[in-house]
Design a protein around this motif. Structure first.
Motif, PDB file in Angstrom:
ATOM      1  N   LEU A   1      -7.952   8.372   1.606  1.00 13.10           N
ATOM      2  CA  LEU A   1      -7.072   8.883   2.703  1.00 13.10           C
ATOM      3  C   LEU A   1      -6.262   9.590   0.866  1.00 13.10           C
ATOM      4  O   LEU A   1      -6.055  10.902   0.777  1.00 13.10           O
ATOM      5  CB  LEU A   1      -5.933   8.479   2.835  1.00 13.10           C
ATOM      6  N   ASP A   2      -5.418   8.508   0.312  1.00 15.97           N
ATOM      7  CA  ASP A   2      -5.219   8.598  -0.706  1.00 15.97           C
ATOM      8  C   ASP A   2      -6.046   9.901  -2.052  1.00 15.97           C
ATOM      9  O   ASP A   2      -5.202  11.176  -2.691  1.00 15.97           O
ATOM     10  CB  ASP A   2      -4.851   7.683  -2.189  1.00 15.97           C
TER      11      ASP A   2
ATOM     12  N   ARG B   1      -9.872   2.756   3.797  1.00 20.18           N
ATOM     13  CA  ARG B   1      -9.136   3.951   4.906  1.00 20.18           C
ATOM     14  C   ARG B   1      -8.329   5.138   3.962  1.00 20.18           C
ATOM     15  O   ARG B   1      -8.100   5.446   3.171  1.00 20.18           O
ATOM     16  CB  ARG B   1      -9.436   3.341   5.901  1.00 20.18           C
ATOM     17  N   CYS B   2      -7.202   3.829   3.433  1.00 21.57           N
ATOM     18  CA  CYS B   2      -5.858   4.465   2.797  1.00 21.57           C
ATOM     19  C   CYS B   2      -6.572   4.899   1.401  1.00 21.57           C
ATOM     20  O   CYS B   2      -6.464   5.573   0.606  1.00 21.57           O
ATOM     21  CB  CYS B   2      -5.304   3.472   2.588  1.00 21.57           C
TER      22      CYS B   2
ATOM     23  N   CYS C   1       0.959  -1.086  -0.056  1.00 19.69           N
ATOM     24  CA  CYS C   1      -0.040   0.172   0.156  1.00 19.69           C
ATOM     25  C   CYS C   1       0.871   1.162   0.743  1.00 19.69           C
ATOM     26  O   CYS C   1       1.803   1.030   0.717  1.00 19.69           O
ATOM     27  CB  CYS C   1      -0.659  -0.241   1.199  1.00 19.69           C
TER      28      CYS C   1
ATOM     29  N   ILE D   1       0.173   4.358   0.840  1.00 22.44           N
ATOM     30  CA  ILE D   1      -0.083   5.183   2.299  1.00 22.44           C
ATOM     31  C   ILE D   1       0.491   4.324   3.021  1.00 22.44           C
ATOM     32  O   ILE D   1       1.426   5.335   4.015  1.00 22.44           O
ATOM     33  CB  ILE D   1      -1.824   5.245   2.367  1.00 22.44           C
ATOM     34  N   CYS D   2       0.329   3.679   3.762  1.00 18.32           N
ATOM     35  CA  CYS D   2       0.860   2.927   4.735  1.00 18.32           C
ATOM     36  C   CYS D   2       1.686   1.795   4.308  1.00 18.32           C
ATOM     37  O   CYS D   2       2.532   1.425   5.869  1.00 18.32           O
ATOM     38  CB  CYS D   2       0.037   2.555   5.648  1.00 18.32           C
TER      39      CYS D   2
ATOM     40  N   PHE E   1      -4.812  -0.437  -2.947  1.00 16.26           N
ATOM     41  CA  PHE E   1      -4.508   0.207  -1.024  1.00 16.26           C
ATOM     42  C   PHE E   1      -4.847  -1.379  -0.490  1.00 16.26           C
ATOM     43  O   PHE E   1      -5.203  -1.872  -0.950  1.00 16.26           O
ATOM     44  CB  PHE E   1      -5.416   1.363  -0.910  1.00 16.26           C
TER      45      PHE E   1
ATOM     46  N   ARG F   1      -1.406  -4.997   0.081  1.00 14.67           N
ATOM     47  CA  ARG F   1      -2.266  -3.895   0.090  1.00 14.67           C
ATOM     48  C   ARG F   1      -3.377  -5.684  -0.641  1.00 14.67           C
ATOM     49  O   ARG F   1      -3.133  -6.844  -0.521  1.00 14.67           O
ATOM     50  CB  ARG F   1      -2.667  -3.484  -1.866  1.00 14.67           C
TER      51      ARG F   1
END
Ligand SMILES: [Zn+2]
Length: 65
Positions: free
Chosen positions: A35-36, A31-32, A13, A15-16, A27, A20
């Motif tokens: 967020l992106d 949530r991710c 992912c 994001i974090c 992601f 994925r």
């Protein structure tokens, strides 16, 4: 031929950094993904004084009683 090799090559992912999920790719979670997306939108539509101005500029619409 080896599932392990496939797992090791799984994308992370962005994001974090967690592995994925297919349903949320690329992601790991909604949530991710949100967020992106949110980050992307705020970056693209960072145009202050465009639509917001419409709310402030309406003095002539004063109601006559
Ligand atoms: Zn994530």
């Amino acid at each position: 031929m080896t599932e392990h090799a496939d797992i090791a090559r799984v994308k992370r992912c962005p994001i974090c950094g967690k592995p994925r999920q297919v349903r949320f790719r690329p992601f790991c979670s909604k949530r991710c993904a949100d967020l992106d997306l949110h980050r992307w939108f705020s970056g693209v539509y960072a145009v202050p004084g465009t639509e917001v101005e419409e709310e402030e500029s309406a003095p002539k619409a004063a109601r006559e009683d």
